[in-house]
Scaffold this active site. Structure first.
Site, short mmCIF file in Angstrom:
data_model
loop_
_atom_site.label_atom_id
_atom_site.label_comp_id
_atom_site.label_asym_id
_atom_site.label_seq_id
_atom_site.Cartn_x
_atom_site.Cartn_y
_atom_site.Cartn_z
N GLY A 1 57.82 41.26 39.20
CA GLY A 1 57.58 40.13 40.08
C GLY A 1 56.48 40.34 41.11
N THR A 2 55.67 41.37 40.95
CA THR A 2 54.61 41.62 41.95
C THR A 2 53.59 40.48 41.97
OG1 THR A 2 53.50 42.96 40.27
CG2 THR A 2 54.64 44.14 42.02
N GLY A 3 53.28 39.96 40.79
CA GLY A 3 52.29 38.88 40.73
C GLY A 3 52.80 37.62 41.40
N CYS A 4 54.10 37.32 41.16
CA CYS A 4 54.71 36.12 41.78
C CYS A 4 54.70 36.27 43.30
CB CYS A 4 56.16 35.99 41.31
SG CYS A 4 56.35 35.97 39.52
N THR B 1 58.02 47.25 39.66
CA THR B 1 56.98 46.27 40.01
C THR B 1 57.27 44.91 39.38
OG1 THR B 1 55.69 47.02 38.11
CG2 THR B 1 55.18 48.04 40.26
N LYS C 1 43.37 40.59 39.36
CA LYS C 1 44.22 41.68 39.87
C LYS C 1 44.16 42.89 38.93
CE LYS C 1 47.58 38.86 39.44
NZ LYS C 1 48.90 38.19 39.41
N1 LIG Z 1 51.64 50.69 41.19
C1 LIG Z 1 51.01 49.88 42.04
N2 LIG Z 1 50.68 50.32 43.29
C2 LIG Z 1 50.06 49.52 44.19
N3 LIG Z 1 49.71 48.26 43.93
C3 LIG Z 1 50.01 47.76 42.70
C4 LIG Z 1 50.66 48.53 41.69
N4 LIG Z 1 50.81 47.74 40.57
C5 LIG Z 1 50.28 46.55 40.88
N5 LIG Z 1 49.77 46.55 42.14
C6 LIG Z 1 49.16 45.44 42.86
O1 LIG Z 1 50.13 44.39 42.83
C7 LIG Z 1 49.48 43.12 42.73
C8 LIG Z 1 49.94 42.43 41.43
O2 LIG Z 1 49.10 42.89 40.42
P1 LIG Z 1 49.50 42.90 38.87
O3 LIG Z 1 48.28 43.13 38.09
O4 LIG Z 1 50.65 43.80 38.69
O5 LIG Z 1 49.99 41.40 38.71
P2 LIG Z 1 50.96 40.84 37.60
O6 LIG Z 1 50.81 41.61 36.32
O7 LIG Z 1 50.72 39.38 37.57
O8 LIG Z 1 52.38 41.15 38.22
P3 LIG Z 1 53.77 40.98 37.43
O9 LIG Z 1 54.17 42.38 37.14
O10 LIG Z 1 54.67 40.28 38.36
O11 LIG Z 1 53.46 40.19 36.20
C9 LIG Z 1 47.98 43.43 42.75
O12 LIG Z 1 47.50 43.43 44.08
C10 LIG Z 1 47.92 44.86 42.20
O13 LIG Z 1 46.74 45.54 42.61
C1 LIG Z 2 60.07 32.81 35.63
C2 LIG Z 2 59.16 33.99 35.62
N1 LIG Z 2 57.91 33.89 36.14
C3 LIG Z 2 57.07 34.95 36.14
C4 LIG Z 2 57.46 36.16 35.59
C5 LIG Z 2 56.50 37.33 35.57
O1 LIG Z 2 56.99 38.42 36.25
P1 LIG Z 2 56.90 39.88 35.55
O2 LIG Z 2 55.53 39.97 34.96
O3 LIG Z 2 57.12 40.86 36.65
O4 LIG Z 2 57.97 39.90 34.52
C6 LIG Z 2 58.78 36.24 35.04
N2 LIG Z 2 59.23 37.40 34.49
N3 LIG Z 2 59.60 35.15 35.06
#
Ligand SMILES: Nc1ncnc2c1ncn2[C@@H]1O[C@H](COP(=O)(O)OP(=O)(O)OP(=O)(O)O)[C@@H](O)[C@H]1O
Ligand SMILES: Cc1ncc(COP(=O)(O)O)c(N)n1
Length: 270
Positions: free
Chosen positions: A209-212, A207, A176
């Site tokens: 929790g976007t990955g979750c 953003t 990602k």
């Molecule tokens: N500002 C943004 N606009 C559009 N899409 C985004 C943006 N930021 C992240 N994404 C998309 O959101 C999804 C999650 O990607 P990201 O790399 O943020 O995952 P992550 O770091 O695991 O998320 P988290 O923030 O929950 O840890 C991917 O499809 C990424 O391309």
């Molecule tokens: C229990 C748990 N799982 C995953 C994330 C990652 O989410 P983020 O990268 O948006 O903090 C988190 N903050 N907490």
């Protein structure tokens, strides 16, 4: 009897509702899948960061897993936060008894920078769990840990996705691109070919929790029989709209909007 798809998340908690088990269950429900959950760690956190963590003993995690597999169907499952080697080992053993596609979101660090996995145990994700996955969904920093290199370009992302499949044994890898600049593009390597999933970069700091949310959406679509590239395509749309309509809640990075695709709800706010 009407059949519903059943999905399972094995992850940590987020009392502020934006990430972890809470985000996963909201996503499963929104995509009309019956969501179930096994808790690995109880985390005290909010949009500004992690305050405290209580890891559940591995035998208690196994007890929860058995409570599911001896009673409930599972059409697809995901893992999120798995903090240590002991947890990874029991989950790996349990996976040998389960016949369902497994999506690993290799959660290592929260957006706030707080670690969610013991650093010396990161390598056991590769030993115990990656070879059992249908898909791994690392962000850029997580990809760098998995492949042991620096990811700076889209070519680096594609190369890393191939390494995760061919060298680490994942069924497929979705690297990602949220942490890079420019377009928000993700690359899927499914063992044969690459697929590219792009959206415009939305100007939002909400953003959390976007990955979750993304990996949970993929899991829900897989549970409903969608082929992997189609499941990722649909989940990408889901998470993009969840970011576009995310909430200005909390003092830190706000949560995404899991019901953004509901026309009737969203139109009220136009
Ligand atoms: N500002 C943004 N606009 C559009 N899409 C985004 C943006 N930021 C992240 N994404 C998309 O959101 C999804 C999650 O990607 P990201 O790399 O943020 O995952 P992550 O770091 O695991 O998320 P988290 O923030 O929950 O840890 C991917 O499809 C990424 O391309
Ligand atoms: C229990 C748990 N799982 C995953 C994330 C990652 O989410 P983020 O990268 O948006 O903090 C988190 N903050 N907490």
């Amino acid at each position: 009897m009407r059949q519903v798809s059943c999905t399972l998340t094995i992850a940590g908690t987020d009392p502020s509702g934006g990430a972890g088990i809470q985000a996963d269950l909201k996503t499963f429900q929104e995509l009309k899948s019956y969501g179930m959950s096994v808790v690995t760690s109880v985390v005290s956190q909010n949009t500004t960061g992690v305050k405290d963590v209580h890891h559940l003993p591995e035998n208690f995690i196994m007890s929860q897993l058995k409570a599911i597999s001896e009673d409930m169907p599972v059409q697809a499952l995901k893992t999120g936060m798995i903090a240590n080697k002991k947890m990874m080992k029991v989950i790996s053993e349990w996976l040998d008894e389960v016949d369902a596609p497994y999506v690993m979101d290799p959660v290592m660090v929260a957006q706030s920078g707080d670690p969610l996995i013991e650093k010396e145990d990161q390598r056991y994700l590769k030993k115990y769990l990656v070879p059992k996955t249908a898909l791994v969904t690392p962000n850029i920093p997580e990809t760098e840990v998995l492949v042991g290199g620096i990811i700076e370009t889209e070519a680096d992302m594609r190369e890393a996705a191939e390494v995760i499949v061919k060298d680490l044994g994942a069924g497929a890898a979705l690297v990602k691109g949220g942490h890079l600049n420019g377009r928000a593009v993700d690359f899927l390597y499914d063992g044969q070919r690459f697929h590219e999933f792009e959206s415009e970069r939305i100007d939002s700091s909400n953003t959390h929790g976007t990955g979750c949310t993304y990996s949970a959406a993929i899991t829900a679509y897989l549970s409903q029989g969608h082929a992997l590239p189609q499941a990722v395509k649909e989940a990408k749309h889901f998470v993009t709209e969840a970011i576009r309509h995310s909430f200005d809640l909390g003092k830190g990075s706000g949560p995404t909007n899991h019901f953004a695709l509901r026309e009737e709800v969203f139109n009220q706010w136009l």
